[in-house]
Scaffold this motif. Structure first.
Motif, PDB file in Angstrom:
ATOM      1  N   ARG A 170     -15.623 -12.605  46.589  1.00  0.00           N
ATOM      2  CA  ARG A 170     -15.468 -13.987  47.019  1.00  0.00           C
ATOM      3  C   ARG A 170     -16.749 -14.786  46.790  1.00  0.00           C
ATOM      4  NH1 ARG A 170     -12.280 -13.077  52.776  1.00  0.00           N
ATOM      5  NH2 ARG A 170     -10.210 -12.694  51.872  1.00  0.00           N
ATOM      6  N   GLN A 171     -16.564 -16.048  46.434  1.00  0.00           N
ATOM      7  CA  GLN A 171     -17.658 -16.995  46.262  1.00  0.00           C
ATOM      8  C   GLN A 171     -17.325 -18.241  47.068  1.00  0.00           C
ATOM      9  OE1 GLN A 171     -18.631 -15.678  41.650  1.00  0.00           O
ATOM     10  NE2 GLN A 171     -17.651 -17.620  42.086  1.00  0.00           N
ATOM     11  N   LEU A 172     -18.294 -18.755  47.785  1.00  0.00           N
ATOM     12  CA  LEU A 172     -18.014 -19.894  48.654  1.00  0.00           C
ATOM     13  C   LEU A 172     -17.888 -21.204  47.891  1.00  0.00           C
ATOM     14  CD1 LEU A 172     -20.349 -19.050  51.675  1.00  0.00           C
ATOM     15  CD2 LEU A 172     -17.893 -18.639  51.420  1.00  0.00           C
ATOM     16  N   LEU A 173     -18.582 -21.345  46.770  1.00  0.00           N
ATOM     17  CA  LEU A 173     -18.576 -22.594  46.008  1.00  0.00           C
ATOM     18  C   LEU A 173     -17.828 -22.417  44.693  1.00  0.00           C
ATOM     19  CD1 LEU A 173     -22.236 -23.873  46.479  1.00  0.00           C
ATOM     20  CD2 LEU A 173     -20.180 -24.660  47.664  1.00  0.00           C
ATOM     21  N   ALA A 174     -17.108 -23.446  44.296  1.00  0.00           N
ATOM     22  CA  ALA A 174     -16.395 -23.435  43.019  1.00  0.00           C
ATOM     23  C   ALA A 174     -16.639 -24.775  42.315  1.00  0.00           C
ATOM     24  CB  ALA A 174     -14.901 -23.219  43.229  1.00  0.00           C
ATOM     25  N   PRO A 175     -16.974 -24.748  41.010  1.00  0.00           N
ATOM     26  CA  PRO A 175     -17.251 -25.983  40.279  1.00  0.00           C
ATOM     27  C   PRO A 175     -16.002 -26.538  39.594  1.00  0.00           C
ATOM     28  CG  PRO A 175     -17.860 -24.123  38.927  1.00  0.00           C
ATOM     29  CD  PRO A 175     -17.322 -23.554  40.221  1.00  0.00           C
ATOM     30  N   ASN A 197     -10.603 -16.333  35.748  1.00  0.00           N
ATOM     31  CA  ASN A 197     -11.303 -16.971  36.863  1.00  0.00           C
ATOM     32  C   ASN A 197     -11.314 -18.498  36.765  1.00  0.00           C
ATOM     33  OD1 ASN A 197     -12.308 -14.576  38.306  1.00  0.00           O
ATOM     34  ND2 ASN A 197     -13.476 -14.215  36.416  1.00  0.00           N
ATOM     35  N   TYR A 198     -10.733 -19.020  35.706  1.00  0.00           N
ATOM     36  CA  TYR A 198     -10.741 -20.473  35.492  1.00  0.00           C
ATOM     37  C   TYR A 198      -9.311 -20.978  35.329  1.00  0.00           C
ATOM     38  CZ  TYR A 198     -15.655 -19.574  34.585  1.00  0.00           C
ATOM     39  OH  TYR A 198     -16.945 -19.162  34.709  1.00  0.00           O
ATOM     40  N   SER A 199      -9.127 -22.267  35.590  1.00  0.00           N
ATOM     41  CA  SER A 199      -7.798 -22.853  35.484  1.00  0.00           C
ATOM     42  C   SER A 199      -7.894 -24.306  35.008  1.00  0.00           C
ATOM     43  CB  SER A 199      -7.067 -22.796  36.828  1.00  0.00           C
ATOM     44  OG  SER A 199      -7.793 -23.522  37.808  1.00  0.00           O
ATOM     45  N   SER A 212      -4.191 -12.124  31.790  1.00  0.00           N
ATOM     46  CA  SER A 212      -3.330 -11.044  32.321  1.00  0.00           C
ATOM     47  C   SER A 212      -2.928 -11.217  33.771  1.00  0.00           C
ATOM     48  CB  SER A 212      -3.993  -9.661  32.143  1.00  0.00           C
ATOM     49  OG  SER A 212      -4.215  -9.404  30.779  1.00  0.00           O
ATOM     50  N   ILE A 213      -3.283 -12.330  34.415  1.00  0.00           N
ATOM     51  CA  ILE A 213      -2.842 -12.566  35.784  1.00  0.00           C
ATOM     52  C   ILE A 213      -2.752 -14.074  36.003  1.00  0.00           C
ATOM     53  CG2 ILE A 213      -5.157 -12.640  36.826  1.00  0.00           C
ATOM     54  CD1 ILE A 213      -3.944 -11.030  39.191  1.00  0.00           C
ATOM     55  N   TRP A 214      -1.768 -14.489  36.798  1.00  0.00           N
ATOM     56  CA  TRP A 214      -1.589 -15.916  37.092  1.00  0.00           C
ATOM     57  C   TRP A 214      -2.508 -16.326  38.243  1.00  0.00           C
ATOM     58  CZ3 TRP A 214       1.701 -19.847  35.182  1.00  0.00           C
ATOM     59  CH2 TRP A 214       2.479 -19.478  34.087  1.00  0.00           C
ATOM     60  N   ASN A 215      -3.304 -17.346  38.005  1.00  0.00           N
ATOM     61  CA  ASN A 215      -4.228 -17.889  39.002  1.00  0.00           C
ATOM     62  C   ASN A 215      -3.795 -19.338  39.249  1.00  0.00           C
ATOM     63  OD1 ASN A 215      -6.329 -18.934  40.500  1.00  0.00           O
ATOM     64  ND2 ASN A 215      -7.956 -18.176  39.153  1.00  0.00           N
ATOM     65  N   THR A 216      -3.194 -19.599  40.407  1.00  0.00           N
ATOM     66  CA  THR A 216      -2.595 -20.901  40.687  1.00  0.00           C
ATOM     67  C   THR A 216      -3.136 -21.480  41.983  1.00  0.00           C
ATOM     68  OG1 THR A 216      -0.553 -20.190  39.588  1.00  0.00           O
ATOM     69  CG2 THR A 216      -0.413 -22.135  41.001  1.00  0.00           C
ATOM     70  N   GLU A 217      -3.376 -22.794  41.993  1.00  0.00           N
ATOM     71  CA  GLU A 217      -3.879 -23.456  43.196  1.00  0.00           C
ATOM     72  C   GLU A 217      -3.137 -24.774  43.431  1.00  0.00           C
ATOM     73  OE1 GLU A 217      -8.049 -24.987  45.295  1.00  0.00           O
ATOM     74  OE2 GLU A 217      -7.998 -24.626  43.119  1.00  0.00           O
ATOM     75  N   GLY A 273     -13.327 -23.832  38.294  1.00  0.00           N
ATOM     76  CA  GLY A 273     -13.734 -22.468  38.594  1.00  0.00           C
ATOM     77  C   GLY A 273     -13.067 -22.012  39.883  1.00  0.00           C
ATOM     78  N   SER A 274     -12.917 -20.726  40.057  1.00  0.00           N
ATOM     79  CA  SER A 274     -12.266 -20.177  41.250  1.00  0.00           C
ATOM     80  C   SER A 274     -13.308 -19.773  42.290  1.00  0.00           C
ATOM     81  CB  SER A 274     -11.424 -18.949  40.889  1.00  0.00           C
ATOM     82  OG  SER A 274     -10.388 -19.307  39.981  1.00  0.00           O
ATOM     83  N   PRO A 275     -12.917 -19.714  43.563  1.00  0.00           N
ATOM     84  CA  PRO A 275     -13.857 -19.305  44.629  1.00  0.00           C
ATOM     85  C   PRO A 275     -13.949 -17.779  44.740  1.00  0.00           C
ATOM     86  CG  PRO A 275     -11.781 -19.924  45.603  1.00  0.00           C
ATOM     87  CD  PRO A 275     -11.645 -20.200  44.128  1.00  0.00           C
ATOM     88  N   PHE A 276     -13.794 -17.106  43.615  1.00  0.00           N
ATOM     89  CA  PHE A 276     -13.937 -15.649  43.584  1.00  0.00           C
ATOM     90  C   PHE A 276     -14.173 -15.232  42.137  1.00  0.00           C
ATOM     91  CE2 PHE A 276      -9.347 -16.747  43.937  1.00  0.00           C
ATOM     92  CZ  PHE A 276      -8.979 -16.512  42.630  1.00  0.00           C
ATOM     93  N   SER A 277     -14.603 -14.002  41.967  1.00  0.00           N
ATOM     94  CA  SER A 277     -14.782 -13.421  40.631  1.00  0.00           C
ATOM     95  C   SER A 277     -13.960 -12.143  40.564  1.00  0.00           C
ATOM     96  CB  SER A 277     -16.265 -13.111  40.377  1.00  0.00           C
ATOM     97  OG  SER A 277     -16.432 -12.479  39.118  1.00  0.00           O
TER      98      SER A 277
END
Length: 565
Positions: A553-558, A438-440, A467-472, A417-421
């Motif tokens: 923004r979300q502080l926690l991500a699972p 929001n997931y990867s 529709s958007i690249w979410n990379t970490e 999960g991402s630290p944001f929505s």
């Protein structure tokens, strides 16, 4: 990477040409008049054997002493029997003289083939309830070059198996009750040798009747050619001799011995050759499995498996012998998880010296099995165990190989999960985004630094889905606290690391953030090689840059995933 896979030896053994006591022979059988190959001929060497393939060729891996004593005997319906003596480093080109000989008494009613009827009658001929098998197992690993022996490993063991019914493919569980091992290694070796795995699992994995593999698989009729090669006496039963070989490729051949009255399979022989491992290493392997009839049912009795390989310039061999010594169908024990020998366990790492009670209990069995003619006997050779320091380069490579293959590298596959929505409507990029953005999917490597301290490098991405690249990209240090080691181990792993996250589209970055990420993870072991885990990470943002992406923004991500060891 190919070298690493070959060193780990994912298969339980490999084989090739010749080696001291365990050798591989090969040759071809032809018609003496026409010169055409004879497919489906039976080769017997003592109590083991195989079948010729579609080109009349044969391969077999066995003890040198056996072929020296018995030679090779070839039989086939319509031909005279022939026998030849063993010749060292020889390819056998054998010919059979035609003879007037017909096969009678093998017609099956309703048009069923012998093998089809044998498969159909498995529930009537073999155990359909769990049974406990206890037996003696001996394994050897030998490494030799043209000069001397370099490694010698002998392991005598008593094992217990919870043998599942022959009506299911559920794998039996194996427990080591006690073992006595001798391991001699020439420490001056400049190159690494194969590390054998799964030898303790050989008895049940070579039981084709239970696993329904190879010739007894559901679709086997499309892959094999069968040749009925008369009748014989095996394990006290009058049997049909049914030879088989692979139809398309010359890579499998063997023989089934099927009781003429009950159609129980009382013995199997199989040789696999021209097979490639994941590393590209070519290998062969041969094994023989015998069954014993007790109160109308046939039980696993004796298994013999031999192999040899040439790797890094060394001739290397492995052999496994197993003999059932006790059968109990009334007291079925469910072994504890930590007692069960797991898949891909390295043979030399599985040991149980036993207690004073078990040592006294099995002393007679160890003593009687030492001279058992069913067991392979390879005398302890002279091995130079004087340690001599290798060159710096060799020492470095050896260190890398040993590190990688000794459980120091873990790999994880995760859903993160991402630290944001992300807001659904994103005017900046001209379209809406889905929740899946929001997931990867993540992949990481964990390197052991010391004991339970690991350094992790990870990469995750949604690959543009939504529709958007979410990379970490992230790195972290973690420590594993182990609990519940007597059962399924549970790990609690605090971690601290750094993360860089980017949101982009068509090569343009619209958002990025740098974060300090403390976290906590919990993992439970499914097997010694696989664990399930969950993790929660706190994203303390160090800095970020946003060109207009709408998000909360979300502080926690699972994170959930699998750890492969």
């Amino acid at each position: 990477m190919r070298k690493i896979y070959s060193l780990i030896a994912l298969f339980w053994f490999f084989s090739s040409t010749t080696l001291a006591q365990i050798i591989a022979i090969s040759g071809k059988v032809s018609d003496s008049k026409t010169g055409l190959p004879v497919a489906g001929a039976t080769l017997k060497i003592g109590s083991t054997g195989t079948s010729t393939d579609k080109g009349g060729g044969f391969n077999l891996v066995l003890e040198k002493s056996v072929i020296e004593q018995h030679g090779i005997t070839v039989t086939c319906i319509g031909y005279q029997k022939t026998s030849v003596a063993y010749k060292a480093d020889h390819i056998y080109n054998l010919t059979l003289m035609p003879a007037v000989n017909t096969l009678s008494g093998v017609t099956i009613s309703n048009g069923e083939s012998i093998i089809q009827k044998a498969i159909r009658k498995i529930p009537l001929n073999y155990p359909v309830k769990d049974v406990m098998l206890e037996g003696f197992l001996r394994m050897y690993h030998i490494v030799k070059d043209s000069v001397a022996y370099r490694q010698y490993y002998k392991n005598d063991a008593v094992i217990k198996m919870r043998y599942t019914p022959y009506t299911t493919k559920e794998e039996p569980q194996v427990v080591l009750l006690q073992n006595n091992a001798t391991h001699l290694t020439d420490l001056s070796l400049a190159k690494d040798t194969l590390r054998w795995v799964n030898s303790y699992l050989v008895p049940h994995r070579t039981d084709m009747v239970h696993t329904r593999t190879f010739i007894l698989a559901a679709n086997s009729a499309k892959k094999y050619t069968y040749v009925i090669n008369g009748k014989d006496w095996v394990n006290g039963s009058r049997v049909y001799v049914v030879n088989f070989f692979s139809m398309k490729q010359n890579d499998q051949a063997g023989t089934l011995y099927i009781d003429t009255a009950s159609y129980a399979i009382v013995k199997t022989e199989l040789t696999l050759y021209n097979v490639k491992s994941l590393s590209g290493l070519g290998f062969k392997k041969s094994y023989t499995v015998n069954y014993k009839k007790i109160n109308g049912r046939w039980y696993l009795d004796h298994v013999k498996a031999n192999a040899a390989a040439n790797h890094n310039g060394f001739d290397q061999s492995a052999s496994v012998d197993y003999k059932t010594t006790a059968i109990d169908s009334t007291r079925i024990e469910d072994p504890a998880y930590h007692e069960v020998i797991q898949n891909r366990s390295m043979d030399v790492n599985v040991n149980n010296p036993g207690t004073a009670e078990t040592q006294a209990k099995y002393a007679g069995l160890f003593k009687s099995s030492t001279a058992d003619p069913l067991m392979t006997q390879i005398p302890t050779p002279a091995v130079d165990t004087t340690k001599r320091a290798p060159t710096t380069g060799t020492n470095t490579m050896r260190g890398i190989y040993n590190y990688l293959r000794n459980g120091n590298l873990h790999r994880t596959l995760t859903i993160n999960g991402s630290p944001f929505s992300l807001a659904e409507n994103q005017p900046l990029i001209g379209n809406s985004v889905g929740d899946i953005a929001n997931y990867s999917l993540g992949n990481s490597l964990q390197f052991r630094l010391k004991k339970e301290v690991f350094f992790s490098v990870s990469f995750s991405s949604n690959f543009g889905i939504g529709s958007i690249w979410n990379t970490e990209l992230a790195t972290s240090f973690l420590y594993n606290f182990q609990f519940n080691n007597a059962h399924r181990p549970i790990s609690v792993s605090p971690s601290l690391g750094y993360s860089y996250i980017s949101l982009s589209k068509a090569g343009t970055s619209y958002y990025n953030q740098h974060s300090l990420i403390p976290g906590i993870g919990i993992a439970i072991e499914h097997s010694h090689n696989l664990s399930y885990f969950i993790q929660a990470k706190y994203y303390g943002i160090l800095n970020s840059h946003n060109q207009g992406i709408l998000l909360t923004r979300q502080l926690l991500a699972p994170t959930i995933g699998l750890i492969f060891k």
